[in-house]
Write a protein that holds these residues in place. Sequence first.
Motif, mmCIF file in Angstrom:
data_model
loop_
_atom_site.group_PDB
_atom_site.id
_atom_site.type_symbol
_atom_site.label_atom_id
_atom_site.label_comp_id
_atom_site.label_asym_id
_atom_site.label_seq_id
_atom_site.Cartn_x
_atom_site.Cartn_y
_atom_site.Cartn_z
ATOM 1 N N LYS A 120 0.830 -1.201 0.000
ATOM 2 C CA LYS A 120 0.000 0.000 0.000
ATOM 3 C C LYS A 120 0.867 1.255 0.000
ATOM 4 C CE LYS A 120 -3.879 2.169 2.408
ATOM 5 N NZ LYS A 120 -4.863 2.072 3.512
ATOM 6 N N GLN A 121 1.917 1.247 0.782
ATOM 7 C CA GLN A 121 2.816 2.401 0.842
ATOM 8 C C GLN A 121 3.489 2.631 -0.506
ATOM 9 O OE1 GLN A 121 5.907 2.000 3.776
ATOM 10 N NE2 GLN A 121 6.483 4.146 3.676
ATOM 11 N N ARG A 122 3.912 1.551 -1.148
ATOM 12 C CA ARG A 122 4.570 1.694 -2.451
ATOM 13 C C ARG A 122 3.587 2.178 -3.519
ATOM 14 N NH1 ARG A 122 8.426 -3.760 -2.773
ATOM 15 N NH2 ARG A 122 9.277 -3.600 -0.656
ATOM 16 N N CYS A 123 2.365 1.666 -3.470
ATOM 17 C CA CYS A 123 1.344 2.095 -4.429
ATOM 18 C C CYS A 123 1.016 3.571 -4.246
ATOM 19 C CB CYS A 123 0.075 1.263 -4.247
ATOM 20 S SG CYS A 123 0.235 -0.457 -4.745
ATOM 21 N N THR A 124 0.889 4.000 -2.998
ATOM 22 C CA THR A 124 0.586 5.397 -2.708
ATOM 23 C C THR A 124 1.669 6.307 -3.264
ATOM 24 O OG1 THR A 124 -0.631 4.809 -0.703
ATOM 25 C CG2 THR A 124 0.199 7.051 -0.855
ATOM 26 N N LYS A 125 2.911 5.936 -3.052
ATOM 27 C CA LYS A 125 4.042 6.735 -3.545
ATOM 28 C C LYS A 125 4.063 6.760 -5.079
ATOM 29 C CE LYS A 125 9.087 7.172 -3.054
ATOM 30 N NZ LYS A 125 9.434 7.117 -4.487
ATOM 31 N N SER A 126 3.880 5.596 -5.681
ATOM 32 C CA SER A 126 3.945 5.502 -7.134
ATOM 33 C C SER A 126 2.806 6.269 -7.802
ATOM 34 C CB SER A 126 3.896 4.031 -7.562
ATOM 35 O OG SER A 126 3.909 3.910 -8.964
ATOM 36 N N LEU A 127 1.595 6.130 -7.291
ATOM 37 C CA LEU A 127 0.449 6.834 -7.868
ATOM 38 C C LEU A 127 0.593 8.346 -7.695
ATOM 39 C CD1 LEU A 127 -2.468 4.500 -6.753
ATOM 40 C CD2 LEU A 127 -1.666 4.875 -9.088
ATOM 41 N N GLY A 128 1.139 8.764 -6.561
ATOM 42 C CA GLY A 128 1.359 10.188 -6.333
ATOM 43 C C GLY A 128 2.334 10.787 -7.325
ATOM 44 N N GLU A 129 3.309 10.002 -7.740
ATOM 45 C CA GLU A 129 4.302 10.483 -8.700
ATOM 46 C C GLU A 129 3.771 10.482 -10.127
ATOM 47 O OE1 GLU A 129 7.469 7.773 -7.995
ATOM 48 O OE2 GLU A 129 8.240 8.837 -6.224
ATOM 49 N N ARG A 130 2.681 9.755 -10.366
ATOM 50 C CA ARG A 130 2.141 9.627 -11.723
ATOM 51 C C ARG A 130 0.821 10.370 -11.899
ATOM 52 N NH1 ARG A 130 4.762 4.630 -10.861
ATOM 53 N NH2 ARG A 130 6.092 4.009 -12.617
ATOM 54 N N LEU A 131 0.513 11.284 -11.020
ATOM 55 C CA LEU A 131 -0.739 12.031 -11.123
ATOM 56 C C LEU A 131 -0.741 12.932 -12.352
ATOM 57 C CD1 LEU A 131 -1.516 13.159 -7.455
ATOM 58 C CD2 LEU A 131 -2.714 11.438 -8.805
ATOM 59 N N THR A 132 -1.877 12.960 -13.030
ATOM 60 C CA THR A 132 -2.066 13.856 -14.180
ATOM 61 C C THR A 132 -3.448 14.502 -14.063
ATOM 62 O OG1 THR A 132 -3.084 12.152 -15.586
ATOM 63 C CG2 THR A 132 -0.677 12.322 -15.627
ATOM 64 N N ILE A 133 -3.701 15.458 -14.918
ATOM 65 C CA ILE A 133 -5.021 16.106 -14.945
ATOM 66 C C ILE A 133 -6.108 15.076 -15.225
ATOM 67 C CG2 ILE A 133 -6.444 17.830 -16.091
ATOM 68 C CD1 ILE A 133 -4.228 19.011 -14.380
ATOM 69 N N ASP A 134 -5.814 14.122 -16.107
ATOM 70 C CA ASP A 134 -6.824 13.153 -16.533
ATOM 71 C C ASP A 134 -7.122 12.088 -15.477
ATOM 72 O OD1 ASP A 134 -7.241 14.322 -19.039
ATOM 73 O OD2 ASP A 134 -5.499 13.320 -19.871
ATOM 74 N N ASN A 135 -6.124 11.711 -14.661
ATOM 75 C CA ASN A 135 -6.371 10.615 -13.715
ATOM 76 C C ASN A 135 -6.547 11.056 -12.269
ATOM 77 O OD1 ASN A 135 -3.845 11.087 -12.539
ATOM 78 N ND2 ASN A 135 -2.863 9.313 -13.443
ATOM 79 N N VAL A 136 -6.372 12.346 -11.993
ATOM 80 C CA VAL A 136 -6.336 12.786 -10.596
ATOM 81 C C VAL A 136 -7.671 12.561 -9.883
ATOM 82 C CG1 VAL A 136 -6.941 15.190 -11.144
ATOM 83 C CG2 VAL A 136 -5.688 14.669 -9.052
#
Length: 301
Positions: A120-136
């Motif tokens: 969960k911690q790794r997913c949270t970090k990875s998703l936070g780094e890949r945020l875009t206007i379309d997926n936020v």
Amino acid sequence: MAMNNFSGDFYEASAFPADSVLGSGEMTEADVQILTSAGLRIPAHASILASASPVLESILDRPRKHRSSEKTIPILGVPYDAVSVFVEFLSSNKHNEEQMEKYGIHLLALSHVYLVPQLKQRCTKSLGERLTIDNVVDVLQLARLCDAPDLYLRCMKLVYTSFKAVEKTEAWKFLQKHDPQLELEILQFIDEAESRKKRTRKHREEQGLYLQLSEAMECLEHICTEGCTSVGPYDMEPSKNKGPCSKFSTCQGLQLSIRHFATCKSRVNGGCIRCKRMWQLLRFHSSICDQPDICKVPLCR
């Protein structure tokens, strides 16, 4: 993808073998099947699943109707490949960036449901780094459901800073129709952020005004006590240095105001704005001066 059960061919291709090597060198076969939405099964080891997830451990400990029946754990509503990566992580505690990029959202949901904090911690970090206007917006909804406050806040900040672009996305339009509560949370966050921004701006302006006023007070004492380029105490000779004052950036302007105040004919009737400002400055100095008996600033009593 055809619906079938994986056997030896799957084991050879997967990251974890069908047989697990015990400390004595004895080989053990997979003793539990993960059933996915596609009807495909992923073989796994109950001991590994139980040690990695307390939720899976609880499921495995439930009594079966038939003692001889095969242990099966359904993980539905998630793509087969995402479940495969999830089970692989439980076995090896490893994943690669390509897997996280493809299945990060699904893995976050699985790690939350089955209580796997490392993933969960790794997913949270990875998703936070890949945020875009379309997926936020989608990630924000998931972060809220999966109790991921760091990711939730990161999404909120991006929505706030890029709201005009976000509200044009299909995800935002879908959110407005189906999740008005989250829409309200977002709008409240934006309103609070704007209020904080205004308070910060006002505080900075007040701080700037205070610093300017403080410098003006020091400069006034400097002029009236030491004298400067064109204005000084009546009992001192004018300075021979005709260049700009090196101590205060406001000194030249304040000297001009003092000279104007001394000769202005309109100040008697209160019609001169420059004289009013000078009068306010002198009064303020008088109210805070702690040495009125020896102070040389005019009107200081």
